[in-house]
Structure formats: structure tokens, C-alpha cells
Design an enzyme around this catalytic site. Structure first.
Site, short mmCIF file in Angstrom:
data_model
loop_
_atom_site.label_atom_id
_atom_site.label_comp_id
_atom_site.label_asym_id
_atom_site.label_seq_id
_atom_site.Cartn_x
_atom_site.Cartn_y
_atom_site.Cartn_z
N CYS A 1 -15.75 2.97 2.10
CA CYS A 1 -16.93 2.68 1.58
C CYS A 1 -16.69 1.44 0.66
N CYS B 1 -19.17 0.35 -4.30
CA CYS B 1 -18.63 -0.05 -5.82
C CYS B 1 -18.15 -1.48 -5.87
N ASP C 1 0.87 -1.46 -0.12
CA ASP C 1 -0.21 0.04 -0.02
C ASP C 1 0.70 1.32 0.02
N CYS D 1 -21.22 -0.41 -10.76
CA CYS D 1 -20.37 0.55 -9.98
C CYS D 1 -20.63 2.08 -10.14
N CYS E 1 -20.73 -5.43 -7.40
CA CYS E 1 -20.18 -5.62 -8.47
C CYS E 1 -20.56 -7.21 -8.63
N CYS F 1 -21.20 -3.92 -18.23
CA CYS F 1 -21.67 -3.57 -16.89
C CYS F 1 -21.53 -2.26 -16.48
N CYS G 1 -22.62 4.45 -7.32
CA CYS G 1 -21.63 5.48 -6.27
C CYS G 1 -22.65 6.54 -5.77
N CYS H 1 -14.63 10.38 -3.44
CA CYS H 1 -15.05 9.15 -2.83
C CYS H 1 -15.22 9.23 -1.46
N CYS I 1 -15.05 -6.61 -17.49
CA CYS I 1 -16.40 -5.93 -17.21
C CYS I 1 -17.38 -5.92 -18.07
C1 B12 Z 1 -4.58 6.41 -3.12
C2 B12 Z 1 -5.13 5.00 -2.83
C3 B12 Z 1 -6.56 5.21 -2.44
C4 B12 Z 1 -7.56 6.43 -2.91
C5 B12 Z 1 -7.64 6.59 -4.46
C6 B12 Z 1 -8.30 5.50 -5.00
C7 B12 Z 1 -8.19 5.30 -6.67
N1 B12 Z 1 -9.03 4.45 -7.16
O1 B12 Z 1 -7.24 6.11 -7.16
C8 B12 Z 1 -8.85 6.24 -2.00
C9 B12 Z 1 -8.61 6.86 -0.61
C10 B12 Z 1 -10.22 6.91 -2.57
C11 B12 Z 1 -8.87 4.64 -1.94
C12 B12 Z 1 -10.07 4.04 -1.86
C13 B12 Z 1 -9.82 2.60 -1.69
N2 B12 Z 1 -8.95 2.09 -1.55
CO1 B12 Z 1 -7.00 2.38 -1.90
N3 B12 Z 1 -5.18 2.90 -2.35
C14 B12 Z 1 -4.61 3.82 -2.63
C15 B12 Z 1 -3.22 3.52 -3.03
C16 B12 Z 1 -2.23 4.04 -1.89
C17 B12 Z 1 -2.71 4.19 -4.43
C18 B12 Z 1 -3.90 4.14 -5.69
C19 B12 Z 1 -3.60 4.83 -6.68
O2 B12 Z 1 -2.37 4.86 -7.21
N4 B12 Z 1 -4.43 5.66 -7.28
C20 B12 Z 1 -4.31 6.34 -8.49
C21 B12 Z 1 -5.21 5.76 -9.53
C22 B12 Z 1 -4.94 6.35 -11.01
O3 B12 Z 1 -4.51 4.34 -9.69
P1 B12 Z 1 -5.58 3.16 -9.27
O4 B12 Z 1 -6.90 3.71 -8.58
O5 B12 Z 1 -4.64 2.09 -8.57
O6 B12 Z 1 -6.04 2.68 -10.82
C23 B12 Z 1 -5.34 2.02 -11.50
C24 B12 Z 1 -5.91 0.87 -12.01
O7 B12 Z 1 -7.52 1.01 -12.01
C25 B12 Z 1 -5.46 0.59 -13.49
N5 B12 Z 1 -6.37 0.55 -14.65
C26 B12 Z 1 -7.46 0.99 -15.22
N6 B12 Z 1 -7.73 0.46 -16.13
C27 B12 Z 1 -7.07 -0.49 -16.51
C28 B12 Z 1 -6.75 -1.28 -17.80
C29 B12 Z 1 -5.48 -2.04 -17.91
C30 B12 Z 1 -5.31 -2.93 -18.96
C31 B12 Z 1 -4.45 -1.91 -16.79
C32 B12 Z 1 -3.39 -3.11 -16.58
C33 B12 Z 1 -4.83 -1.27 -15.73
C34 B12 Z 1 -5.91 -0.49 -15.68
O8 B12 Z 1 -4.90 1.86 -13.99
C35 B12 Z 1 -5.05 2.97 -12.78
C36 B12 Z 1 -3.85 3.64 -12.70
O9 B12 Z 1 -3.51 4.21 -14.03
C37 B12 Z 1 -3.16 1.89 -3.40
C38 B12 Z 1 -1.95 1.29 -3.00
C39 B12 Z 1 -1.02 1.38 -4.04
N7 B12 Z 1 0.23 1.79 -4.04
O10 B12 Z 1 -1.26 1.22 -5.14
C40 B12 Z 1 -4.47 1.61 -2.39
C41 B12 Z 1 -5.30 0.40 -2.92
C42 B12 Z 1 -5.62 0.80 -4.24
N8 B12 Z 1 -6.58 0.53 -2.16
C43 B12 Z 1 -7.09 -0.70 -1.91
C44 B12 Z 1 -8.35 -0.56 -1.07
C45 B12 Z 1 -8.65 -2.00 -0.57
C46 B12 Z 1 -9.33 0.85 -1.32
C47 B12 Z 1 -10.86 0.49 -0.70
C48 B12 Z 1 -11.46 -0.80 -1.33
C49 B12 Z 1 -11.04 0.80 0.83
C50 B12 Z 1 -12.08 1.15 1.18
N9 B12 Z 1 -13.15 0.06 1.39
O11 B12 Z 1 -12.66 2.04 1.74
C51 B12 Z 1 -11.33 1.87 -1.61
C52 B12 Z 1 -11.82 1.38 -3.08
C53 B12 Z 1 -12.08 2.64 -3.67
C54 B12 Z 1 -11.79 2.74 -5.40
N10 B12 Z 1 -13.04 2.30 -5.83
O12 B12 Z 1 -10.76 2.63 -5.78
C55 B12 Z 1 -6.32 -1.59 -2.36
C56 B12 Z 1 -7.07 -2.31 -3.61
C57 B12 Z 1 -6.99 -3.71 -3.98
C58 B12 Z 1 -7.79 -4.18 -5.08
N11 B12 Z 1 -8.32 -5.34 -5.16
O13 B12 Z 1 -7.93 -3.35 -5.94
C59 B12 Z 1 -4.81 -1.11 -2.55
C60 B12 Z 1 -4.02 -1.76 -3.70
C61 B12 Z 1 -4.28 -1.31 -1.34
C62 B12 Z 1 -3.61 -2.73 -1.06
N12 B12 Z 1 -2.35 -2.78 -0.94
O14 B12 Z 1 -4.37 -3.71 -0.89
N13 B12 Z 1 -7.47 4.19 -2.04
#
Ligand code: B12
Length: 350
Positions: free
Chosen positions: A239, A242, A132, A192, A246, A189, A196, A212, A186
Site C-alpha cells: 500500500c 501514506c 532491506d 498520512c 504526503c 501536517c 491510513c 498496515c 513534517c
Molecule cells: C519491517 C519493514 C516493514 C514493515 C514495518 C514498517 C514500519 N514502518 O515499521 C512493513 C511490512 C509494514 C513495511 C511496509 C513498507 N515498507 Co518496509 N521495511 C521494513 C524493514 C525490513 C525494517 C523496518 C523496521 O525496522 N521497522 C521498525 C520501525 C521501528 O522502524 P522504521 O519503520 O524504520 O522507523 C524508523 C524511523 O521512522 C525512525 N524515526 C522516527 N522518527 C525519527 C526521528 C529521527 C530524528 C530519526 C533520525 C529517525 C526517526 O525511527 C524508526 C525506528 O525507531 C525495512 C528495511 C530495514 N532493514 O530497515 C524496510 C523499509 C523500511 N521498507 C520500505 C518500503 C518501501 C516499504 C513500503 C513503502 C512498501 C509498500 N509500499 O508496501 C511500506 C511503507 C509502510 C510504512 N509507512 O512504513 C523501505 C522504505 C524506504 C523509505 N523511503 O522510507 C525500506 C527501508 C526498505 C528499503 N531498503 O528500501 N516495511
């Protein structure tokens, strides 16, 4: 079998023995999705989470994690295997936070895995482990390592286990054979996006964190924006909506992997946080809060943040018997809590 292939096979076998529910390996390199992290920040979706901006270069390109970084080993651990317990009213704590702090549980497993790989290798090598908090976009790494796909809700969804999975990563300079991504499942669908309550999923795969509930209730220490308060309903810490809606989390025949090391017990809800009442929460003092959040991920919002969240949930509850516990926040001298208390009282009066 090549040296890389036998190494990857052994690492994955070790990870499973050490408790990973799933494991995969991908190259430590920039991808279009890791680069998208920068676009997401530029849109302002990261809000006050400044630590994300500070490690932007590494998150966009994992080859920069350290000199010679070549491979990312990604593990997943299931934290909620049952159907049900959906948004238990009136005060809902999201599933990931109800038990012991997952950072500790996963990091312990990753360190054991790193040590086991060291025992396997003849030559010294470098590795670092993160859960994380490291400068890695873990969902992107997990998707490339073949653990699942990043859904429209941005969560990593495993085809058999669903999305209630924690992720952890080891970066190493060892040469490994890489897994293949399995691709988006997905389809058409939009459950999510439709569900929200604060409109945080602004389009498929794009989450505006500042809207969020996980961000407003945990990450942002400031006031909860007035236009989002109603959408918070009874959510007092994070929360899961979403994910709850799913279909991949409700699939008939959804598989639950064995748990021979008994790790999942760590993630079982503590009695206090399974379904707390708002009365209990609003009357909780700081000492009792500290006691009930020991070793839990719920410390992150701090006591003040949790009280702020509980006041919003009280305002949304329609329960006039909460007026008295809410009123105590009018006189604590804390301006933010007093404003939230006024907001709640206005709503409980009508
Ligand atoms: C900051 C953060 C948050 C922020 C922002 C979340 C967000 N969606 O950006 C907030 C506080 C809102 C949050 C919420 C939650 N989080 Co959080 N969070 C993080 C953290 C530290 C960084 C995420 C990040 O970089 N966000 C920026 C966006 C751009 O990146 P992303 O969300 O990862 O999205 C990527 C994918 O969707 C991907 N993607 C999209 N389309 C495609 C297509 C392809 C082909 C590929 C390969 C990838 C891809 O690309 C995006 C990046 O460009 C990570 C840990 C980490 N170091 O990664 C945990 C992490 C993502 N969180 C986690 C969790 C559990 C949660 C919550 C469920 C907690 C809760 N119940 O309240 C919620 C879920 C909300 C949601 N829908 O995201 C887990 C997710 C596990 C999983 N199965 O996905 C992580 C990985 C922590 C962990 N080590 O387990 N989180």
C-alpha cells in the site's frame, strides 16, 4: 582536508557515478531512534516478523554489526518519479513491487561501490552491504546520513525527491567524515495519519505493522483480520496511501535526478502489475503467477497470499460479476482461501 573528509568526498562521488540518486555517511553507533526499534518490538508492532527480533541487538546498535564497524554509507535510489497513478482501482499493486526486484538492483550497485572503494584504499578494510534484509534500521541510518528525515508516516523523505526511494547500506570499519541530519520537516501536517484506512499509524512516527496493509498483504501468511478487510479496498500487494497523500511527494518543482545508467527502467511497472484486473488475478494459476513474478519482489507473498488478497479486494469491489471467479476458491481444499471467498461472496450478495 583530513583523510576522513577526502575519503567521504571520494566515496560519495563514486556512489553517484555508480548510480545512487543520493548518498550520505553516518557513524555506526546507537542513537535514540535506533534504540526505539526495541520499544517498537516490545509494543508487539512487529507481528510475525520474527527475523526482526532475532537481530534486535545489532539493529539497536550498528556498532555491533561486526568487529570494528565505524561508518554506515547509505544510498538512495528513486523508484517512482511521476505524480499520479494513485491507487489505480480495482486491484492496486504498490509502486515498489511493480517492476524488477529492488534488492537485486541496489545490491548490485552497493557491491560495485564496495569494489570501487577497495580500489581507492591502500590498506585492506572490512565492509558489508545490505538492502532491506540486513540487521540495520535503514531509515535511521539514512536520516543520520543526511538523506532526509523520517516522516510521521515513518518513511524516509528526501527534501527534493520525496519518499519513493529505496535504501541500501554499506557498513565499514573505514574512518569517514559524517554528514549532518537535516531534521524533521513534517511540521503540523497529519495527512498520512488521517488517510491510513486501517489506522496503522497509531501516532506520529509509530506504525503498528500488524494493521498496515503492507504487512497483512505481504508479510503475514495468515488470514487478513476481519476488522481490517474493508480498509484494504483494492490493495492486493502492499500500500502507498501514506505516501500518496504526503505533500512532499507532490511538491511543485519536485526534482527528478538524472539517471545516466538507466537504472530506473528496472522499477518501471511490468504490464501485468500496472493495473491488473481482479478477474485476471482471480483466474491466475500458480504457474502463470510464477512466470509473471520472475525477478520481482512480488514473490514474497507467495501465490496463496496473493489469492487471499485478491479475494478481499473482490469483496470490497461491489462487482457481482466477480462471484464466479471467487467461487472457485470454495473447493480448492484450502481453508483460509475458502473462508476469504465466503467473506467476499457475502459482500457481493448485498
Ligand atoms: C519491517 C519493514 C516493514 C514493515 C514495518 C514498517 C514500519 N514502518 O515499521 C512493513 C511490512 C509494514 C513495511 C511496509 C513498507 N515498507 Co518496509 N521495511 C521494513 C524493514 C525490513 C525494517 C523496518 C523496521 O525496522 N521497522 C521498525 C520501525 C521501528 O522502524 P522504521 O519503520 O524504520 O522507523 C524508523 C524511523 O521512522 C525512525 N524515526 C522516527 N522518527 C525519527 C526521528 C529521527 C530524528 C530519526 C533520525 C529517525 C526517526 O525511527 C524508526 C525506528 O525507531 C525495512 C528495511 C530495514 N532493514 O530497515 C524496510 C523499509 C523500511 N521498507 C520500505 C518500503 C518501501 C516499504 C513500503 C513503502 C512498501 C509498500 N509500499 O508496501 C511500506 C511503507 C509502510 C510504512 N509507512 O512504513 C523501505 C522504505 C524506504 C523509505 N523511503 O522510507 C525500506 C527501508 C526498505 C528499503 N531498503 O528500501 N516495511
Amino acid at each position: 582536508m583530513s583523510e576522513e573528509a577526502s575519503r567521504s568526498r571520494d566515496i560519495k562521488a563514486l556512489a553517484r557515478v555508480l548510480g545512487a540518486d543520493c548518498v550520505g555517511i553516518c557513524e555506526a553507533r546507537a542513537t535514540p531512534e535506533s534504540r526505539r526499534f526495541g520499544d517498537w518490538l516490545d509494543r508487539g508492532y512487529g507481528g510475525v516478523m520474527d527475523y526482526l527480533e532475532r537481530s534486535r541487538a545489532k539493529r539497536e546498535d550498528p556498532a555491533l554489526l561486526f568487529d570494528g564497524a565505524r561508518s554506515l554509507i547509505v544510498i538512495g535510489l528513486l523508484y517512482h518519479e511521476r505524480d499520479g497513478e494513485e491507487g489505480a482501482p480495482p486491484a492496486n499493486v504498490s509502486r515498489y513491487a511493480r517492476g524488477d526486484d529492488y534488492h537485486d538492483v541496489l545490491l548490485d550497485r552497493l557491491r560495485a561501490l564496495g569494489a570501487a572503494i577497495e580500489a581507492r584504499e591502500k590498506e585492506p578494510f572490512s565492509w558489508k552491504a545490505w538492502v532491506d534484509t540486513g540487521p540495520v534500521v535503514e531509515r535511521v541510518a539514512a536520516a543520520y546520513a543526511g538523506l532526509g528525515w523520517a516522516g510521521k508516516n515513518t518513511c524516509l523523505i528526501h527534501p527534493e525527491y520525496g519518499s519513493y526511494l529505496f535504501l541500501g547500506v554499506i557498513a565499514t570499519d573505514l574512518a569517514c567524515a559524517f554528514d549532518e541530519p537535516i531534521g524533521d520537516q513534517c511540521g503540523t501536517c497529519t495527512a498520512c495519519l488521517d488517510a491510513c484506512p486501517t489506522g496503522a499509524l497509531v501516532e506520529p512516527h509509530w506504525l503498528d505493522a500488524t494493521r498496515c496493509i503492507a504487512y497483512t498483504t505481504i508479510e503475514d501468511p495468515g488470514p487478513i483480520p476481519a476488522d481490517l478487510r474493508e480498509g484494504h479496498g483494492g490493495h492486493v500487494y502492499g500500500c502507498d496511501i501514506c505516501q500518496e497523500v504526503c505533500p512532499w511527494n507532490h511538491r511543485r518543482g519536485r526534482v527528478v535526478p538524472d539517471d545516466p545508467l538507466g537504472l530506473r527502467v528496472h522499477f518501471e511497472a511490468r504490464e501485468a502489475w500496472r493495473a491488473p484486473t481482479l478477474h485476471w488475478l482471480l483466474e491466475l494459476d500458480e504457474e502463470a503467477w510464477r512466470e509473471s513474478t520472475r525477478g520481482s519482489a512480488m514473490r514474497r507473498s507467495k501465490y496463496r497470499g496473493l489469492m487471499r488478497n485478491a479475494l478481499v479486494a473482490a469483496g470490497n469491489s461491489g462487482d457481482a460479476s466477480l462471484r464466479q471467479p471467487v467461487e472457485r476458491f470454495l473447493t480448492t481444499g484450502d481453508e483460509m482461501l475458502s473462508e476469504h471467498a465466503h467473506w467476499a461472496l457475502d459482500r457481493l450478495a448485498t
